[in-house]
Every structure is written in structure tokens, then in C-alpha cells.
Motif scaffolding. Sequence first.
Motif, PDB file in Angstrom:
ATOM      1  N   UNK A   1       0.855  -1.184   0.000  1.00 13.15           N
ATOM      2  CA  UNK A   1       0.000   0.000   0.000  1.00 13.15           C
ATOM      3  C   UNK A   1       0.896   1.240   0.000  1.00 13.15           C
ATOM      4  N   UNK A   2       0.545   2.212  -0.838  1.00 15.72           N
ATOM      5  CA  UNK A   2       1.298   3.467  -0.838  1.00 15.72           C
ATOM      6  C   UNK A   2       0.566   4.471   0.034  1.00 15.72           C
ATOM      7  N   UNK A   3       1.295   5.097   0.942  1.00 18.98           N
ATOM      8  CA  UNK A   3       0.705   6.131   1.798  1.00 18.98           C
ATOM      9  C   UNK A   3       1.262   7.481   1.374  1.00 18.98           C
ATOM     10  N   UNK A   4       0.385   8.389   1.021  1.00 14.24           N
ATOM     11  CA  UNK A   4       0.802   9.754   0.702  1.00 14.24           C
ATOM     12  C   UNK A   4       0.396  10.636   1.856  1.00 14.24           C
ATOM     13  N   UNK A   5       1.391  11.190   2.525  1.00 11.83           N
ATOM     14  CA  UNK A   5       1.126  11.998   3.715  1.00 11.83           C
ATOM     15  C   UNK A   5       1.446  13.454   3.390  1.00 11.83           C
ATOM     16  N   UNK A   6       0.442  14.299   3.486  1.00 13.76           N
ATOM     17  CA  UNK A   6       0.659  15.724   3.224  1.00 13.76           C
ATOM     18  C   UNK A   6       1.165  16.371   4.509  1.00 13.76           C
ATOM     19  N   UNK A   7       2.454  16.562   4.586  1.00 11.29           N
ATOM     20  CA  UNK A   7       3.056  17.123   5.799  1.00 11.29           C
ATOM     21  C   UNK A   7       4.365  17.806   5.394  1.00 11.29           C
ATOM     22  N   UNK A   8       4.433  19.123   5.565  1.00 11.31           N
ATOM     23  CA  UNK A   8       5.650  19.842   5.177  1.00 11.31           C
ATOM     24  C   UNK A   8       6.747  19.612   6.214  1.00 11.31           C
ATOM     25  N   UNK A   9       7.954  19.447   5.717  1.00 10.56           N
ATOM     26  CA  UNK A   9       9.096  19.217   6.604  1.00 10.56           C
ATOM     27  C   UNK A   9      10.203  20.209   6.280  1.00 10.56           C
ATOM     28  N   UNK A  10      11.003  20.529   7.297  1.00  2.00           N
ATOM     29  CA  UNK A  10      12.165  21.388   7.054  1.00  2.00           C
ATOM     30  C   UNK A  10      13.187  20.603   6.246  1.00  2.00           C
ATOM     31  N   UNK A  11      13.886  21.278   5.321  1.00  3.92           N
ATOM     32  CA  UNK A  11      14.860  20.546   4.507  1.00  3.92           C
ATOM     33  C   UNK A  11      16.084  20.106   5.325  1.00  3.92           C
ATOM     34  N   UNK A  12      16.680  19.030   4.889  1.00  2.00           N
ATOM     35  CA  UNK A  12      17.911  18.489   5.490  1.00  2.00           C
ATOM     36  C   UNK A  12      17.818  18.270   6.997  1.00  2.00           C
ATOM     37  N   UNK A  13      16.709  17.748   7.442  1.00  2.00           N
ATOM     38  CA  UNK A  13      16.576  17.402   8.861  1.00  2.00           C
ATOM     39  C   UNK A  13      16.137  15.941   8.978  1.00  2.00           C
ATOM     40  N   UNK A  14      16.356  15.406  10.168  1.00  4.96           N
ATOM     41  CA  UNK A  14      15.993  13.993  10.385  1.00  4.96           C
ATOM     42  C   UNK A  14      14.541  13.906  10.859  1.00  4.96           C
ATOM     43  N   UNK A  15      13.859  12.890  10.375  1.00  2.89           N
ATOM     44  CA  UNK A  15      12.440  12.731  10.736  1.00  2.89           C
ATOM     45  C   UNK A  15      12.124  11.276  11.011  1.00  2.89           C
ATOM     46  N   UNK A  16      11.017  11.082  11.706  1.00  2.00           N
ATOM     47  CA  UNK A  16      10.566   9.703  11.930  1.00  2.00           C
ATOM     48  C   UNK A  16       9.057   9.621  11.772  1.00  2.00           C
ATOM     49  N   UNK A  17       8.640   8.531  11.196  1.00  2.00           N
ATOM     50  CA  UNK A  17       7.211   8.274  11.002  1.00  2.00           C
ATOM     51  C   UNK A  17       6.889   6.994  11.752  1.00  2.00           C
ATOM     52  N   UNK A  18       5.816   7.038  12.523  1.00  2.00           N
ATOM     53  CA  UNK A  18       5.388   5.828  13.227  1.00  2.00           C
ATOM     54  C   UNK A  18       4.032   5.400  12.685  1.00  2.00           C
ATOM     55  N   UNK A  19       3.947   4.142  12.317  1.00  2.95           N
ATOM     56  CA  UNK A  19       2.711   3.601  11.750  1.00  2.95           C
ATOM     57  C   UNK A  19       2.196   2.494  12.666  1.00  2.95           C
ATOM     58  N   UNK A  20       0.921   2.560  12.992  1.00  6.69           N
ATOM     59  CA  UNK A  20       0.328   1.527  13.845  1.00  6.69           C
ATOM     60  C   UNK A  20      -0.858   0.899  13.113  1.00  6.69           C
ATOM     61  N   UNK A  21      -0.761  -0.392  12.873  1.00  8.15           N
ATOM     62  CA  UNK A  21      -1.858  -1.142  12.244  1.00  8.15           C
ATOM     63  C   UNK A  21      -2.165  -2.334  13.144  1.00  8.15           C
TER      64      UNK A  21
END
Lengths: 150, 147
Positions: free
Chosen positions: A119-139
Motif C-alpha cells: 500500500x502506498x501512503x501519501x502523507x501531506x506534511x511539510x518538513x524542514x529541509x535536510x533534517x531527520x524525521x521519523x514516522x510511526x505507523x500503527x496497524x
Amino acid sequence: MASVSASHLILFIASMVIAASVAGVFTDTVGRLGQAISDQGLDVSENVRTDVEIISDAGSDAVYNDSTGNITLYVKNTGSETLPARADRMDLFVDGIFETNVEATLLEDGVQWRPGGVVRLDIAHSLDPDTDHRVKLIVNADEEVFKFRS
Amino acid sequence: MGFSVSGSAAIIFAAMFVGFGMFHSATVNGFETVSDAQQDRTDRTLVQQNTAIEIWSATWDGGAGELTVRANNTGSTELSVDEVDLLADNRYVRGYDTSVGGDGATNLWLAQETLEITVTSLDADPGRVKLITGPGVAVTASTAEVA
């Protein structure tokens, strides 16, 4: 003597009625409890059978699209449970913030997200460039964390 | 009085008997469902542990517009070709040709066999590819350009 027999009969009927009521309430309660245990067993087995994996390429620059402000994640069903391919049946956090603006697209024929499917998830969420991020998914209580650089 | 007490006791006893039966069957069913699911998870974990793949070549042919990925099944699990997913620079690729050891019709990718994926739907060199197997074991590789 007749009055003694009559009173015995009344007491006998009363005790039967009370015993039957107690028995009815008891079996009804146990029946409900049994149903609840059965439901809980199904829920737990569903959770145990559910396993998803975020298969996106974290090293790629294309996880986050600067121009559209979209995060694209690919999630594979690696468990043995068929899941609904719907964003409202998943919980998603981007950098700890609960995300509701998510679109889920099943990348195979059919409507059910079968084992092995993606499944492809498209998340509309702006992020600052060149920074580290984390996404948590719960199913279904299965938690996955994906870390990437924007 | 004797009849009343023993009659009531018999009814209560019968209810407890029925109740125990209901409770027992529900508990046993619930336990079996959960234990089946746990057994299934153990099997899945074993399959995952036994799965290993290695990309030994990922090439981009600019002239033909063709991406070719060759990967070897270095584990001991029998993998399914249709459960293999390919990401080209985090773009999910579909509709490619596959062949295992030169056989384009097979769906089995067995141990020590080489899977060759040929993608013709890309416009440019993706730079990197990620190959994901059915159990979720994945590898990445950078593409090399060939003339």
C-alpha cells in the motif's frame, strides 16, 4: 393438615421459581462472559497475525517531495491477516504529531490488502529541509517506525 | 421442605453445569485461536530468518532505457516472484519482466537461483534500487550505467 400441605406447596413453588431465576441469571452471565472471551481471543489472534513493514527506501531523496510537501511511504503486509487498505484504519505519527491527512492506495488489483501486498501512503506534511524525521505507523497494534532525512 | 431444598439445589447445580460447559468451550476456542496465531507468527519469523538475498548487479542501459536487476537467493527459503517488490529511487515499479535462471514463466525463486528483473518503464537512471521479498527481507543497491 391441608393447610400444611398447601403452605409446603407454595414454598416449593417459590423455591423453584427463585432457583430458576438464579440459574437463568447465572447462565446468561456466563454466556456473555464466554462471548466476551471468544471476541477477545479473535482480537488477540488478529493482532498477532498482523505484521506490516515499511519498505520505503530511506536512503533515497524521493521519500519526501520538497515541491509538493508530500511524504511517500510504501507499506507491505508481511503478516498472514488480510487488512483493509484504508488510511482511517491506521494510525500515523510524523515526528510525534498525529497525522490525519493521509491517502492510502493499494498497489495491486482488488480491494483487500492481502499478505504480500503493498500500500502506498501519501502523507501531506511539510518538513524542514535536510533534517531527520521519523514516522510511526500503527496497524492492529503492530507498530513500525521509519526514519529518514528530508 | 426437603423437596424444595433438593429441587432448588438440583436446578442450581444444572445451571452451574451448563455454565461451566459454555465457559469452557469459549475459553478453549479463544485459547486455540490465539495459540494458532502465535504458531503462525513463529513460522513467519523462521521463514524471515531463513531468507536472504543479494543484489549482485543493478545496471541502467541508457540507450535501451532498461534497468536490469539481478539478485541471488542466498537464503534457504523458497520465495515467490510475484511477492517480490522493486523500488527504483523510492518509486514503486510495476509491470516488469522477470526470469529465474532464464525461465520467464516460473513464480518460484529457489535457493541459489538468480532472479533477473528487467524494467523498461523508467525514463532515467534511478541511481538506486531496493528489492523486497515476500517475508519483508530487503536489500538495496546503487545502479551502474552501462553503454
